[in-house]
Write a protein that holds these residues in place. Structure first.
Motif, PDB file in Angstrom:
ATOM      1  N   LYS A  45       1.099  12.384   1.536  1.00  0.00           N
ATOM      2  CA  LYS A  45       1.076  12.749   2.124  1.00  0.00           C
ATOM      3  C   LYS A  45       0.339  14.311   2.402  1.00  0.00           C
ATOM      4  O   LYS A  45       1.436  14.906   0.839  1.00  0.00           O
ATOM      5  CB  LYS A  45       1.705  12.975   3.860  1.00  0.00           C
ATOM      6  N   LYS A  48      -4.147   7.389  -1.023  1.00  0.00           N
ATOM      7  CA  LYS A  48      -3.563   6.233  -1.460  1.00  0.00           C
ATOM      8  C   LYS A  48      -4.044   5.475  -2.007  1.00  0.00           C
ATOM      9  O   LYS A  48      -5.239   5.652  -3.102  1.00  0.00           O
ATOM     10  CB  LYS A  48      -4.802   5.301   0.174  1.00  0.00           C
ATOM     11  N   LYS A  49      -3.228   4.147  -2.053  1.00  0.00           N
ATOM     12  CA  LYS A  49      -3.532   2.988  -3.298  1.00  0.00           C
ATOM     13  C   LYS A  49      -3.494   1.842  -2.439  1.00  0.00           C
ATOM     14  O   LYS A  49      -2.449   1.660  -1.538  1.00  0.00           O
ATOM     15  CB  LYS A  49      -2.648   3.332  -4.049  1.00  0.00           C
ATOM     16  N   ALA A 103      -8.595   9.221  -1.574  1.00  0.00           N
ATOM     17  CA  ALA A 103      -7.954  10.079  -0.481  1.00  0.00           C
ATOM     18  C   ALA A 103      -9.170   9.804  -0.043  1.00  0.00           C
ATOM     19  O   ALA A 103     -10.438  10.000   0.008  1.00  0.00           O
ATOM     20  CB  ALA A 103      -7.992  11.285  -1.613  1.00  0.00           C
ATOM     21  N   PRO A 117       0.814  -1.369  -0.139  1.00  0.00           N
ATOM     22  CA  PRO A 117      -0.048   0.129   0.693  1.00  0.00           C
ATOM     23  C   PRO A 117       0.986   1.362   0.027  1.00  0.00           C
ATOM     24  O   PRO A 117       1.892   1.489   0.376  1.00  0.00           O
ATOM     25  CB  PRO A 117      -0.803  -0.052   1.128  1.00  0.00           C
ATOM     26  N   HIS A 129      -5.179  13.010   1.983  1.00  0.00           N
ATOM     27  CA  HIS A 129      -4.073  11.827   2.154  1.00  0.00           C
ATOM     28  C   HIS A 129      -3.958  10.767   1.100  1.00  0.00           C
ATOM     29  O   HIS A 129      -5.603  10.418   1.044  1.00  0.00           O
ATOM     30  CB  HIS A 129      -3.503  10.934   3.670  1.00  0.00           C
ATOM     31  N   THR A 172       0.575   5.826   0.079  1.00  0.00           N
ATOM     32  CA  THR A 172       0.346   6.987   0.786  1.00  0.00           C
ATOM     33  C   THR A 172       0.996   7.813   0.757  1.00  0.00           C
ATOM     34  O   THR A 172       2.457   8.332   0.834  1.00  0.00           O
ATOM     35  CB  THR A 172      -0.494   6.660   2.360  1.00  0.00           C
TER      36      THR A 172
END
Lengths: 115, 116
Positions: A22, A77-78, A65, A18, A75, A20
Motif C-alpha cells: 500500500k 499489486k501482483k 499499480a 496475490p 497501491h 498488495t
C-alpha cells in the motif's frame, strides 16, 4: 508539505498468492507516482510509474499499480507472488510543475514471500 | 547498456576527515540527483543537477556538504569534516530529462559511508 505514506513496515505472503503493497500520498498539485524495489546491498530499481491516463499501470516483473485519485492511493499489486519478489519496496511521488524534480519517498515496505 | 555507477562502493573514514563520492550517470542523461538513505531518516533528497548547474540544493544538510558536476556528466559529492551522523548510503540517480516520459530516475548501487 508533500508526503508519501507506506502504512505497512512488512507484508508477508505465500508464494503463488496475490500481493498488495500500500501507498498513499499527499501533494498540493498533480502527482507523478513511482514504485522502486531494492534488493540487499543494491540501489533502487525502477518498477513502474503513473503520469496520466489509464489508472492501471503495468510495470516490470509482472507488477502493476492502480492510481486512485479520490483515495490518493497508488497501491502496488501482483497476481501471483514469487519468492524472488522478496525485497524492500518504495513508493515515491514527484509533483508536476515542481521545478526541483526531486522524488519524495515513503518509508519502505519489506515484502517477504514464503515458499 | 551501462547504468549509473558510483565509487567507491564502501568508504570507511574517521570523524573529521573529508570524503569525496563519485557518480557516473547514464550517458546522455541531463539530470542528476543525489539522495541519502539512512535508518533513521529513510530516503532523503540532497541535490539536483541540470547539466552542470544545481537549481535545487535544498536537501544538503549543512554547509559541510557540497557537490559539483562537470562536463554535464560526472558528479562528485564532497563531505567535509565528517561526523558520525553522516554515516549512510549515498545514492546517485540520473534521468534523461525532467518531463513526461523522460523523467524516470535510474539509481546507482550507492556508496556506503561509515564514519568512525
Amino acid at each position: 508539505a508533500q508526503s508519501v505514506a507506506q502504512p505497512e513496515d512488512q507484508v508477508n505472503v505465500a508464494e503463488g498468492n496475490p500481493l498488495t503493497v500500500k501507498c498513499t500520498y499527499s501533494v498540493s498539485g498533480n502527482p507523478y507516482l513511482f514504485w522502486y524495489v531494492q534488493y540487499p546491498n543494491r540501489g533502487l530499481q525502477f518498477l513502474l510509474k503513473y503520469i496520466t491516463g489509464d489508472n492501471l499501470v503495468k510495470g516490470s516483473y509482472g507488477f502493476e499499480a492502480e492510481f486512485n485519485k479520490s483515495q490518493t492511493s497508488f497501491h502496488l499489486k501482483k497476481p501471483s507472488a514469487l519468492v524472488s519478489d522478496s525485497a524492500l519496496y518504495f513508493c515515491a511521488v514527484r509533483v508536476r510543475g515542481d521545478s526541483s524534480y526531486k522524488l519524495i519517498f515513503g518509508s519502505g515496505t519489506r515484502l517477504l514471500v514464503r515458499p | 547498456g551501462a547504468g549509473v555507477s558510483q565509487s567507491p562502493s564502501n568508504k570507511v573514514t574517521e570523524k573529521g576527515k573529508d570524503v569525496e563520492l563519485r557518480c557516473d550517470p547514464i550517458s546522455g542523461h541531463t539530470a542528476l540527483y543525489w539522495y541519502r538513505q539512512s535508518l533513521g531518516q529513510g530516503l532523503e533528497f540532497l541535490i539536483y543537477f541540470q547539466g552542470n548547474s544545481a537549481p535545487d540544493k535544498s536537501g544538503l544538510p549543512s554547509d559541510r556538504f557540497s557537490a559539483e558536476r562537470t562536463g554535464g556528466s560526472v558528479s562528485t559529492l564532497t563531505i567535509q569534516r565528517t561526523q558520525q551522523e553522516d554515516s549512510a548510503v549515498y545514492l546517485c540517480a540520473s534521468s534523461l530529462g525532467v518531463t513526461g516520459n523522460s523523467d524516470t530516475q535510474y539509481f546507482g548501487p550507492g556508496t556506503r559511508l561509515t564514519v568512525l
